[in-house]
Enzyme design. Structure first.
Site, PDB file in Angstrom:
ATOM      1  N   ASN A 173       0.993   5.634 -15.942  1.00  0.00           N
ATOM      2  CA  ASN A 173       0.712   4.601 -14.953  1.00  0.00           C
ATOM      3  C   ASN A 173       1.924   4.207 -14.103  1.00  0.00           C
ATOM      4  O   ASN A 173       1.763   3.708 -12.997  1.00  0.00           O
ATOM      5  CB  ASN A 173       0.156   3.367 -15.687  1.00  0.00           C
ATOM      6  CG  ASN A 173       0.102   2.151 -14.805  1.00  0.00           C
ATOM      7  OD1 ASN A 173      -0.749   2.053 -13.925  1.00  0.00           O
ATOM      8  ND2 ASN A 173       1.024   1.212 -15.015  1.00  0.00           N
ATOM      9  N   TYR A 210       4.135   8.333  -0.773  1.00  0.00           N
ATOM     10  CA  TYR A 210       3.254   7.734  -1.791  1.00  0.00           C
ATOM     11  C   TYR A 210       1.871   8.401  -1.830  1.00  0.00           C
ATOM     12  O   TYR A 210       1.462   8.891  -2.891  1.00  0.00           O
ATOM     13  CB  TYR A 210       3.158   6.225  -1.556  1.00  0.00           C
ATOM     14  CG  TYR A 210       2.318   5.502  -2.580  1.00  0.00           C
ATOM     15  CD1 TYR A 210       2.744   5.383  -3.904  1.00  0.00           C
ATOM     16  CD2 TYR A 210       1.089   4.959  -2.238  1.00  0.00           C
ATOM     17  CE1 TYR A 210       1.962   4.728  -4.849  1.00  0.00           C
ATOM     18  CE2 TYR A 210       0.312   4.303  -3.176  1.00  0.00           C
ATOM     19  CZ  TYR A 210       0.749   4.191  -4.482  1.00  0.00           C
ATOM     20  OH  TYR A 210      -0.031   3.554  -5.417  1.00  0.00           O
ATOM     21  N   LYS A 238       0.114  10.806  -4.828  1.00  0.00           N
ATOM     22  CA  LYS A 238      -1.156  10.498  -5.501  1.00  0.00           C
ATOM     23  C   LYS A 238      -2.185  11.625  -5.294  1.00  0.00           C
ATOM     24  O   LYS A 238      -3.036  11.845  -6.163  1.00  0.00           O
ATOM     25  CB  LYS A 238      -1.697   9.144  -5.030  1.00  0.00           C
ATOM     26  CG  LYS A 238      -0.781   7.965  -5.405  1.00  0.00           C
ATOM     27  CD  LYS A 238      -0.596   7.827  -6.929  1.00  0.00           C
ATOM     28  CE  LYS A 238       0.149   6.565  -7.314  1.00  0.00           C
ATOM     29  NZ  LYS A 238       0.348   6.418  -8.760  1.00  0.00           N
TER      30      LYS A 238
HETATM   31  P1  NAD Z   1       4.061  -2.787 -10.538  1.00  0.00           P
HETATM   32  O1  NAD Z   1       5.159  -2.615  -9.572  1.00  0.00           O
HETATM   33  O2  NAD Z   1       3.528  -4.140 -10.830  1.00  0.00           O
HETATM   34  O3  NAD Z   1       4.453  -2.088 -11.929  1.00  0.00           O
HETATM   35  C1  NAD Z   1       5.043  -0.836 -11.931  1.00  0.00           C
HETATM   36  C2  NAD Z   1       5.360  -0.438 -13.332  1.00  0.00           C
HETATM   37  O4  NAD Z   1       6.039   0.818 -13.278  1.00  0.00           O
HETATM   38  C3  NAD Z   1       6.276  -1.418 -14.050  1.00  0.00           C
HETATM   39  O5  NAD Z   1       5.857  -1.561 -15.399  1.00  0.00           O
HETATM   40  C4  NAD Z   1       7.645  -0.720 -14.022  1.00  0.00           C
HETATM   41  O6  NAD Z   1       8.421  -0.982 -15.181  1.00  0.00           O
HETATM   42  C5  NAD Z   1       7.244   0.738 -14.006  1.00  0.00           C
HETATM   43  N1  NAD Z   1       8.286   1.547 -13.370  1.00  0.00           N
HETATM   44  C6  NAD Z   1       8.777   1.429 -12.100  1.00  0.00           C
HETATM   45  N2  NAD Z   1       9.763   2.310 -11.914  1.00  0.00           N
HETATM   46  C7  NAD Z   1       9.899   3.004 -13.088  1.00  0.00           C
HETATM   47  C8  NAD Z   1      10.730   4.056 -13.519  1.00  0.00           C
HETATM   48  N3  NAD Z   1      11.641   4.599 -12.722  1.00  0.00           N
HETATM   49  N4  NAD Z   1      10.583   4.504 -14.783  1.00  0.00           N
HETATM   50  C9  NAD Z   1       9.661   3.999 -15.613  1.00  0.00           C
HETATM   51  N5  NAD Z   1       8.826   3.002 -15.266  1.00  0.00           N
HETATM   52  C10 NAD Z   1       8.950   2.515 -14.019  1.00  0.00           C
HETATM   53  O7  NAD Z   1       2.945  -1.810 -10.042  1.00  0.00           O
HETATM   54  P2  NAD Z   1       1.355  -1.773 -10.194  1.00  0.00           P
HETATM   55  O8  NAD Z   1       0.797  -2.233  -8.913  1.00  0.00           O
HETATM   56  O9  NAD Z   1       0.880  -2.327 -11.470  1.00  0.00           O
HETATM   57  O10 NAD Z   1       1.216  -0.169 -10.196  1.00  0.00           O
HETATM   58  C11 NAD Z   1       0.907   0.574 -11.320  1.00  0.00           C
HETATM   59  C12 NAD Z   1       0.323   1.877 -10.862  1.00  0.00           C
HETATM   60  O11 NAD Z   1      -0.830   1.607 -10.061  1.00  0.00           O
HETATM   61  C13 NAD Z   1       1.262   2.702  -9.991  1.00  0.00           C
HETATM   62  O12 NAD Z   1       1.134   4.072 -10.325  1.00  0.00           O
HETATM   63  C14 NAD Z   1       0.724   2.462  -8.580  1.00  0.00           C
HETATM   64  O13 NAD Z   1       1.009   3.526  -7.730  1.00  0.00           O
HETATM   65  C15 NAD Z   1      -0.748   2.323  -8.853  1.00  0.00           C
HETATM   66  N6  NAD Z   1      -1.520   1.633  -7.818  1.00  0.00           N
HETATM   67  C16 NAD Z   1      -1.288   0.322  -7.545  1.00  0.00           C
HETATM   68  C17 NAD Z   1      -2.063  -0.298  -6.570  1.00  0.00           C
HETATM   69  C18 NAD Z   1      -1.887  -1.741  -6.217  1.00  0.00           C
HETATM   70  O14 NAD Z   1      -2.485  -2.188  -5.225  1.00  0.00           O
HETATM   71  N7  NAD Z   1      -1.148  -2.513  -6.970  1.00  0.00           N
HETATM   72  C19 NAD Z   1      -3.047   0.407  -5.879  1.00  0.00           C
HETATM   73  C20 NAD Z   1      -3.247   1.745  -6.195  1.00  0.00           C
HETATM   74  C21 NAD Z   1      -2.479   2.339  -7.168  1.00  0.00           C
END
Ligand code: NAD
Length: 249
Positions: free
Chosen positions: A92, A157, A161
Site C-alpha cells: 500500500n 504517479y 499505478k
Molecule cells: P498517506 O500519505 O496518508 O500514507 C502513505 C503511507 O506510505 C504512509 O504510511 C507512509 O509511511 C508510507 N510511505 C511513504 N513513503 C514511504 C517509503 N519511502 N517507504 C515506505 N513507506 C512509505 O497516503 P494514502 O493516501 O493513505 O495512500 C496510500 C496508498 O493509496 C498509496 O499507494 C496511494 O497512492 C494510494 N491512493 C491514495 C489515494 C488518496 O486519495 N488518498 C487515492 C488513490 C490511491
C-alpha cells in the site's frame, strides 16, 4: 463475524491514511498484523494509537526499506517468526507528485517508480515465495483511479499505478496455480494526508465531478481490502476493484 480469524497480514504504508484503516479493520476481524512504515517514530505512534484502542490487538511494527529486497525478506521472516505465517500481503505504501511534464525531474519520476512499483515487486516476490511454501495466500496492491483515466499533471504517479495494475493482473495469472490470489484496490479521492495536501481550488471542482458527491474515507477503501483478503473473495483474482464513487477524473 471475524472474516480474517487466524490469518496474518503485513501492510506497508500502515502508519496512516488508507493503510492504517486497513490495519485496524484487519485487527478487528481477527487477524494478526505487521504494520510497516518508513520511519520508526511514525510506526511507534501508530502502534501506540492501536494499543490505546485495544491492548489485545496482535500487532507489531516494522520499518524495512521496501526498495531493498533483503530488508523486505527479513521483515517477512520476522512476521512469520512472530505470528507463524504470512497469509496476506498488502502493498500500500505510495507517494505522488503533481509537477507538469515540462518541469518534471527525471530523478523524481524514478523516485515514484521506485516506491510505487519496484517496492511492490519486491514485496510481492518475497511474499509469494513464502505463500507458495505455505500452500497459498493473498497479495493485494493499492492502485488508484488514475490508473484507469490517467491524470492531467504529475505523469509519474498514474504511470506507476498503471504498472501496479499490470503487475497485479500478470501475477494473478502466474500465481493462481500456487493458490495465491492477487488483486488491487483502486481508490478515488480519499481523505488522507495525500489529499489534505491538495489546495481547495483543486479539491472542490474534483468533488463536484464525483457522482456520490463526496471524497472517500479511508474506511470505505479498507472495506474493499477486507473483502479481497477474505475467503468471501475465494474466486476473485486479477481484479482491479474501483472504490471511487464512480468518479471519472
Ligand atoms: P498517506 O500519505 O496518508 O500514507 C502513505 C503511507 O506510505 C504512509 O504510511 C507512509 O509511511 C508510507 N510511505 C511513504 N513513503 C514511504 C517509503 N519511502 N517507504 C515506505 N513507506 C512509505 O497516503 P494514502 O493516501 O493513505 O495512500 C496510500 C496508498 O493509496 C498509496 O499507494 C496511494 O497512492 C494510494 N491512493 C491514495 C489515494 C488518496 O486519495 N488518498 C487515492 C488513490 C490511491
Amino acid at each position: 463475524m471475524e472474516l480474517l480469524k487466524g490469518k496474518t497480514a503485513m501492510v506497508t504504508g500502515g502508519t496512516r491514511g488508507i493503510g492504517f484503516a486497513v490495519v485496524k479493520l484487519y485487527l478487528n476481524n481477527g487477524a494478526s498484523v505487521a504494520l510497516c512504515g518508513s520511519r520508526q517514530e511514525t510506526v511507534d505512534k501508530a502502534l501506540d494509537k492501536l494499543k490505546a484502542e485495544n491492548p489485545d490487538y496482535k500487532v507489531i511494527g516494522l520499518c524495512p526499506d521496501l526498495q531493498n529486497p533483503e530488508e523486505v525478506a527479513k521483515a517477512i521472516e520476522v512476521t512469520k517468526e512472530t505470528f507463524g505465517a504470512l497469509d496476506i500481503m498488502v502493498n500500500n505504501a505510495g507517494i505522488s507528485a503533481r509537477d507538469k511534464i515540462y518541469d518534471y525531474k527525471s530523478e523524481d519520476f524514478a523516485k515514484i517508480m521506485a516506491l510505487n512499483v519496484n517496492a511492490v515487486f519486491n514485496c510481492a516476490q518475497a511474499a509469494a515465495k513464502v505463500m507458495k511454501e505455505q500452500g497459498g495466500g493473498v497479495i493485494l496492491n493499492t492502485s488508484s483511479m488514475v490508473s484507469i483515466y490517467g491524470q492531467p499533471s504529475g505523469v509519474g504517479y498514474p504511470t506507476s499505478k498503471f504498472a501496479v495494475n499490470g503487475l497485479t493482473k500478470s501475477l494473478a495469472r502466474e500465481l493462481g496455480k500456487d493458490n495465491i490470489r492477487v488483486n488491487a484496490v483502486a481508490p478515488g479521492v480519499t481523505r488522507t494526508d495525500m489529499v489534505a495536501a491538495l489546495p481547495d481550488e483543486l479539491l472542490k471542482p474534483l468533488i463536484a465531478t464525483i457522482p456520490l458527491g463526496r471524497v472517500g474515507e479511508p474506511e470505505d477503501v479498507a472495506n474493499a481490502f477486507l473483502f479481497l483478503a477474505s475467503d468471501m473473495a475465494s474466486y476473485v483474482t486479477g481484479e482491479i476493484l474501483s472504490v471511487d464513487g464512480a468518479a471519472m477524473t
